[in-house]
Enzyme design. Structure first.
Site, PDB file in Angstrom:
ATOM      1  N   GLU A   1       1.323  12.873 -22.097  1.00 33.04           N
ATOM      2  CA  GLU A   1       1.594  14.070 -23.464  1.00 33.04           C
ATOM      3  C   GLU A   1       0.393  13.970 -24.839  1.00 33.04           C
ATOM      4  O   GLU A   1       0.866  12.390 -24.755  1.00 33.04           O
ATOM      5  CB  GLU A   1       2.653  14.032 -23.378  1.00 33.04           C
TER       6      GLU A   1
ATOM      7  N   THR B   1       0.834  18.756 -27.245  1.00 31.56           N
ATOM      8  CA  THR B   1       2.407  19.319 -28.072  1.00 31.56           C
ATOM      9  C   THR B   1       1.613  20.842 -28.587  1.00 31.56           C
ATOM     10  O   THR B   1       0.729  20.768 -29.244  1.00 31.56           O
ATOM     11  CB  THR B   1       3.437  18.635 -28.721  1.00 31.56           C
TER      12      THR B   1
ATOM     13  N   LYS C   1      15.284  30.672 -16.550  1.00 25.21           N
ATOM     14  CA  LYS C   1      14.392  30.735 -17.111  1.00 25.21           C
ATOM     15  C   LYS C   1      13.434  29.341 -15.370  1.00 25.21           C
ATOM     16  O   LYS C   1      12.656  30.226 -15.187  1.00 25.21           O
ATOM     17  CB  LYS C   1      14.539  29.302 -18.049  1.00 25.21           C
TER      18      LYS C   1
HETATM   19  P1  FAD Z   1      15.560  26.803 -24.133  1.00 24.62           P
HETATM   20  O1  FAD Z   1      15.675  27.206 -22.624  1.00 24.62           O
HETATM   21  O2  FAD Z   1      14.911  28.417 -25.103  1.00 24.62           O
HETATM   22  O3  FAD Z   1      17.142  26.764 -24.349  1.00 24.62           O
HETATM   23  C1  FAD Z   1      17.529  26.729 -25.802  1.00 24.62           C
HETATM   24  C2  FAD Z   1      19.187  26.621 -25.618  1.00 24.62           C
HETATM   25  O4  FAD Z   1      19.320  27.690 -25.921  1.00 24.62           O
HETATM   26  C3  FAD Z   1      19.482  25.875 -25.178  1.00 24.62           C
HETATM   27  O5  FAD Z   1      21.229  25.051 -25.100  1.00 24.62           O
HETATM   28  C4  FAD Z   1      20.343  26.895 -23.610  1.00 24.62           C
HETATM   29  O6  FAD Z   1      21.222  26.815 -22.644  1.00 24.62           O
HETATM   30  C5  FAD Z   1      19.929  27.773 -24.172  1.00 24.62           C
HETATM   31  N1  FAD Z   1      20.251  29.019 -23.809  1.00 24.62           N
HETATM   32  C6  FAD Z   1      18.902  29.515 -23.040  1.00 24.62           C
HETATM   33  N2  FAD Z   1      18.662  30.671 -22.782  1.00 24.62           N
HETATM   34  C7  FAD Z   1      20.377  31.159 -22.928  1.00 24.62           C
HETATM   35  C8  FAD Z   1      20.319  32.910 -23.052  1.00 24.62           C
HETATM   36  N3  FAD Z   1      19.922  33.343 -22.545  1.00 24.62           N
HETATM   37  N4  FAD Z   1      22.000  32.675 -23.968  1.00 24.62           N
HETATM   38  C9  FAD Z   1      22.057  31.083 -24.859  1.00 24.62           C
HETATM   39  N5  FAD Z   1      22.163  30.181 -24.783  1.00 24.62           N
HETATM   40  C10 FAD Z   1      20.434  30.426 -24.475  1.00 24.62           C
HETATM   41  N6  FAD Z   1       9.267  21.965 -29.140  1.00 24.62           N
HETATM   42  C11 FAD Z   1       8.608  21.313 -29.973  1.00 24.62           C
HETATM   43  O7  FAD Z   1       7.999  21.842 -30.729  1.00 24.62           O
HETATM   44  N7  FAD Z   1       6.740  22.017 -29.629  1.00 24.62           N
HETATM   45  C12 FAD Z   1       6.704  21.509 -28.972  1.00 24.62           C
HETATM   46  O8  FAD Z   1       5.437  20.776 -27.867  1.00 24.62           O
HETATM   47  C13 FAD Z   1       6.639  20.540 -27.504  1.00 24.62           C
HETATM   48  N8  FAD Z   1       7.152  19.754 -26.209  1.00 24.62           N
HETATM   49  C14 FAD Z   1       7.813  19.881 -25.561  1.00 24.62           C
HETATM   50  C15 FAD Z   1       8.154  19.199 -24.646  1.00 24.62           C
HETATM   51  C16 FAD Z   1       9.529  18.536 -23.295  1.00 24.62           C
HETATM   52  C17 FAD Z   1       7.976  17.919 -22.022  1.00 24.62           C
HETATM   53  C18 FAD Z   1      10.230  18.788 -23.753  1.00 24.62           C
HETATM   54  C19 FAD Z   1      11.561  18.377 -22.860  1.00 24.62           C
HETATM   55  C20 FAD Z   1      10.456  19.330 -25.380  1.00 24.62           C
HETATM   56  C21 FAD Z   1       9.448  19.865 -26.014  1.00 24.62           C
HETATM   57  N9  FAD Z   1      10.466  20.071 -27.243  1.00 24.62           N
HETATM   58  C22 FAD Z   1       9.057  20.955 -27.625  1.00 24.62           C
HETATM   59  C23 FAD Z   1      11.511  19.741 -27.926  1.00 24.62           C
HETATM   60  C24 FAD Z   1      11.728  21.774 -27.216  1.00 24.62           C
HETATM   61  O9  FAD Z   1      11.430  22.957 -27.966  1.00 24.62           O
HETATM   62  C25 FAD Z   1      12.953  21.518 -27.569  1.00 24.62           C
HETATM   63  O10 FAD Z   1      14.148  20.832 -27.164  1.00 24.62           O
HETATM   64  C26 FAD Z   1      13.946  23.196 -27.731  1.00 24.62           C
HETATM   65  O11 FAD Z   1      15.325  22.552 -29.154  1.00 24.62           O
HETATM   66  C27 FAD Z   1      14.247  23.209 -26.828  1.00 24.62           C
HETATM   67  O12 FAD Z   1      13.629  23.858 -25.982  1.00 24.62           O
HETATM   68  P2  FAD Z   1      13.539  24.699 -24.752  1.00 24.62           P
HETATM   69  O13 FAD Z   1      12.468  25.140 -23.905  1.00 24.62           O
HETATM   70  O14 FAD Z   1      14.472  23.790 -23.539  1.00 24.62           O
HETATM   71  O15 FAD Z   1      14.350  26.235 -24.747  1.00 24.62           O
END
Ligand code: FAD
Length: 285
Positions: free
Chosen positions: A17, A48, A164
């Protein structure tokens, strides 16, 4: 261009990454890192994206460049934050036209901790849009072995993740240091009938202070003894010790059935090269 979902299951993957460089000096560093890591023939790399300003444009330019210059696929990270449906559709069209076949769909984190603005709130909503695009992208999502800090509790974290991931092809995890956290995550997903591949993200601790900061944001638990040992070292000694610790963690994860290893490079080649060499020398990759 190869779809990552087609690679998984065909032997352990090795991926790297990167983040988009902020200036010309950093750009040169990324190019040199790519040159060095390309020699390891990675399965794929990912880039990212920042959540503000021209974050997505910078990611798009780098991903397009890698896909045209190198034989391995590059996956573009795509976040909900600040995005409209029309903006995402246009970006996906750009990616498709450039032959980019892999998207990591994420929520993103607003820089000031405020609520997520734009047409999407959760990553799952973005997955639906990427899935519906006629290019047929391979879609990855994020997973958090130690539970996402915004989750109400462990059960809701796993419930939303399983839903998801059920719509996507694979997940890549946040970094963590205890292999048991990964094993437990996979078991909890399996209990929910979700058996999609989950690629563990491994962070070599080459800059302990920065990684402490990231861990505070992600909710990753730090092994204090390892951090103390690495903080007492510097230069090549620290890189060697950090690489060895990351290779040991990677080995445990592969032994536990992980489909590959995703290394957070911080745009530097030294630790990823050492880790890959250690894993390859014992036939794990
Ligand atoms: P989600 O899947 O939307 O989850 C976020 C929160 O919402 C969780 O607590 C989940 O349980 C909750 N949730 C989900 N769906 C619902 C629902 N329907 N109702 C209620 N609650 C719900 N960030 C960046 O800005 N840029 C990047 O390039 C980046 N790359 C990443 C790469 C990896 C491999 C990882 C692990 C993380 C990365 N992140 C990046 C960080 C990421 O964007 C953050 O961790 C963010 O806070 C959560 O992303 P997510 O996609 O897991 O969110």
């Amino acid at each position: 261009m190869t779809r990552i979902s087609d690679l998984l299951g065909g032997g352990a993957t090795l991926s790297f990454e990167f983040f988009p460089p902020a200036d010309e000096v950093a750009r040169k560093q990324l190019d040199e890192t790519l040159d060095e890591l390309a020699a390891l023939a990675p399965s794929f790399v990912s880039v990212t994206c920042g959540v503000g300003g021209d974050g997505h444009d910078r990611t798009r330019d780098i991903v397009r460049g890698i896909c045209s210059d190198w034989p391995f696929p590059a996956m573009a990270h795509l976040t909900c934050v600040g995005h409209t449906r029309a903006g995402v559709a246009a970006l996906l069209d750009d990616y498709a036209a450039a032959g980019v076949a892999n998207i990591l769909a994420l929520a993103g984190d607003p820089p000031d901790g405020s609520a997520i603005s734009g047409d999407f709130r959760y990553a799952a909503e973005l997955v639906e849009v990427v899935r519906a695009h006629p290019a047929g992208f391979s879609v990855g999502v994020a997973a958090h072995p130690e539970v996402h800090p915004r989750s109400v509790d462990r059960d809701s974290d796993r419930r939303h993740l399983a839903a998801k991931l059920g719509m996507a092809d694979f997940a890549v995890t946040q970094f963590f240091f205890d292999p048991a956290a990964y094993v437990r995550l996979c078991a909890e997903l399996a209990q929910r009938e979700c058996r999609r591949p989950v690629i563990p993200g491994v962070m070599p601790v080459i800059w302990p202070q920065s990684i402490r900061r990231y861990a505070a944001m992600n909710g990753s638990t730090l092994p204090e003894a390892l951090f103390a040992r690495l903080e007492a070292l510097s230069g090549a000694d620290r890189i060697a010790a950090a690489s060895e610790a990351a290779a040991e963690l990677s080995q445990s994860l592969l032994d536990a059935g992980a489909p590959g290893i995703h290394l957070y490079t911080l745009n530097r080649p030294e630790a990823p090269i050492r880790i890959a060499e250690m894993l390859r020398s014992c036939g794990s990759l």
